[in-house]
Design an enzyme around this catalytic site. Structure first.
Site, short mmCIF file in Angstrom:
data_model
loop_
_atom_site.label_atom_id
_atom_site.label_comp_id
_atom_site.label_asym_id
_atom_site.label_seq_id
_atom_site.Cartn_x
_atom_site.Cartn_y
_atom_site.Cartn_z
N TYR A 140 22.58 13.20 58.43
CA TYR A 140 23.95 12.58 57.71
C TYR A 140 24.05 10.99 58.09
O TYR A 140 24.86 10.43 58.03
CB TYR A 140 25.11 13.52 58.50
CG TYR A 140 25.34 14.66 57.28
CD1 TYR A 140 24.13 15.20 56.58
CD2 TYR A 140 26.29 15.51 57.97
CE1 TYR A 140 24.23 16.46 56.21
CE2 TYR A 140 26.50 16.73 57.25
CZ TYR A 140 25.44 17.13 56.43
OH TYR A 140 25.61 18.66 55.70
N LYS A 189 14.24 24.45 62.30
CA LYS A 189 13.13 24.71 61.25
C LYS A 189 11.87 24.21 61.80
O LYS A 189 11.33 23.44 61.22
CB LYS A 189 13.65 24.12 59.89
CG LYS A 189 12.96 24.52 59.01
CD LYS A 189 13.01 25.71 58.14
CE LYS A 189 11.96 26.22 56.99
NZ LYS A 189 12.06 27.46 56.74
N ASP A 245 26.73 22.23 59.68
CA ASP A 245 27.84 22.23 58.74
C ASP A 245 27.64 23.66 57.57
O ASP A 245 28.46 24.33 57.25
CB ASP A 245 27.49 21.13 57.68
CG ASP A 245 28.37 20.68 56.70
OD1 ASP A 245 29.54 21.16 56.71
OD2 ASP A 245 28.05 20.18 55.74
N ASP A 249 30.16 27.35 57.45
CA ASP A 249 30.90 27.88 56.42
C ASP A 249 30.78 29.15 56.14
O ASP A 249 31.72 29.98 55.51
CB ASP A 249 30.66 27.08 55.07
CG ASP A 249 31.48 25.83 55.00
OD1 ASP A 249 32.14 25.38 55.87
OD2 ASP A 249 31.86 25.34 53.73
#
Ligand code: NAD
Ligand code: IPM
Ligand code: MN
Length: 367
Positions: A140, A189, A245, A249
């Site tokens: 980001y 990852k 992020d 959720d």
């Protein structure tokens, strides 16, 4: 004197924030705290008023405040703006401007809401985990980033972490795990990304200094599945910005509604921005139907981390949980349980806080 800056933002942001502010004012008064609340613009509201998503004045006031309580930013009205001028950029700039690199996102199934979980009840029972999300680096924020139309149409972002950025967020997660159950799952990852290999290396290195913490590494694709299949295995989940992020959720489905989840974003001095996980919910905005609990529990985190008032924080959490026995917003509708608007739910929590356990209300039948 405690200075708290309120940034309502857009969509349902102002609706949930105003209910959370009522709770904050009540609790601070109960505890004889002298305080001042100020309000400022961020996101689309700031773009409309002064052409930028994070006005200098807002950042300056946030830097001066003891804590910041934020609603949410963004919405379809501003979606066509160039990337650098979107409301969401204002929020990212605020987090970066205050160096709030440590984002704590507790995901806890509340007993009265067990049957609201999207999971089978036995899988959701007792879920109580914290996502520790790195908040000011990674995909980001890293450069280069951009988009071009010529000579070929293309766009690119960069995921870059320096070792020191990984170390400081991992340190937060290790310390939290030490105060909790001593279990830390680090999500990456590393089978594909160099960034993740460095992430793993730094986490393993820090593990030597924290012998009381059992570290496990999980790939992010598996972690997404595990959060749905067996969320009880997690206590502290450490991860980078974008993975955090997305994974947090998922927590919304585990607890029953995204509207329930709070967060704290802290810097090295412990100063923070407190905000619900959810966005501006354009489908709900302006209808007095949004769930204000995420914002209210963000007030609890503000009291805890920002003002050092754990008893007051607990009072807020208890009042919210109590109130859920008498009524709920529409996202938590259950048979036999009155459906309340955002403001009416705020009234109810205030009633409970004032110790007037609602004599005029009947306990709902819904579980
Ligand atoms: P969203 O979180 O706004 O909504 C996702 C879903 O959850 C919707 O169905 C919504 O109705 C529901 N929901 C969210 N909050 C709720 C609440 N308090 N009570 C009941 N239901 C609730 O995400 P989105 O729709 O993907 O994004 C909408 C806008 O919000 C976008 O502009 C996005 O960029 C922005 N956004 C901002 C933040 C933030 O400011 N922190 C976070 C996420 C998204
Ligand atoms: C969140 C939001 C923000 C993020 C957006 C609005 C910039 O999704 O707080 O989870 O991605 O951090
Ligand atoms: Mn998000």
């Amino acid at each position: 004197m405690k200075h708290i800056l309120i940034l309502p933002g857009d969509g349902i942001g102002p609706e949930v924030t105003s209910q959370a502010v009522r709770i904050l004012q009540t609790v601070l008064s109960h505890h004889q705290v002298i305080y001042q609340l100020d309000e400022a613009l961020i996101g689309g509201a700031a773009l409309d008023a002064c052409g930028e998503p994070l006005p200098q004045d807002t950042l300056h006031r946030a830097q001066q405040a003891d804590a910041v309580l934020l609603g949410a930013v963004g919405g379809p009205r501003w979606d066509q703006l160039p990337a650098g001028q979107r409301p969401e950029r204002g929020l990212l700039a605020l987090r970066a401007g205050l160096c709030c690199f440590a984002n704590l996102r507790p995901i806890k199934v509340m007993a009265p809401l067990l049957s609201q979980s999207a999971l089978k009840n036995q899988r959701a029972l007792g879920v109580d985990l914290v996502v520790v999300r790195e908040l000011t680096g990674g995909l980001y924020f890293s450069e280069p980033r951009g988009m071009q139309r010529e000579p070929t149409v293309a766009a690119w972002n960069t995921m870059r972490y320096e070792a020191a950025e990984i170390d400081r967020i991992a340190q937060v997660a290790f310390q939290l795990a030490e105060r909790r159950s001593g279990k830390l799952v680090s999500v990456d990852k590393a089978n594909v990304l160099e960034v993740s290999r460095l992430w793993r290396e730094r986490v393993d290195r820090l593990a030597h200094d924290h012998p009381g913490v059992a570290v496990q590494h999980q790939y992010v694709d598996n972690a997404a599945m595990q959060l749905v299949l067996a969320p009880q295995q997690f206590d502290v989940l450490l991860t980078e910005n974008m993975f955090g992020d997305i994974l947090s959720d998922v927590g919304g489905a585990v607890v029953g509604s995204l509207g329930l989840l709070p967060s704290a974003s802290l810097n090295a001095q412990g100063k923070g921005i407190y905000e619900p996980l959810h966005g501006t919910a354009p489908d709900l905005a302006g209808r007095d139907v949004a769930n204000p609990i995420g914002a209210m529990l963000s007030v609890a985190m503000l009291l805890d981390h920002g003002l050092g008032m754990p008893a007051a924080a607990q009072a807020v959490r208890t009042a919210v949980e109590q109130a859920l026995r008498y009524g709920r917003t529409a996202d938590l509708a259950a048979e036999g349980m009155p459906v309340l608007g955002t403001m009416a739910f705020g009234d109810l929590v205030l009633q409970v806080l004032h110790d007037e356990v609602p004599k005029d209300r009947k306990e709902g039948q819904g579980a």
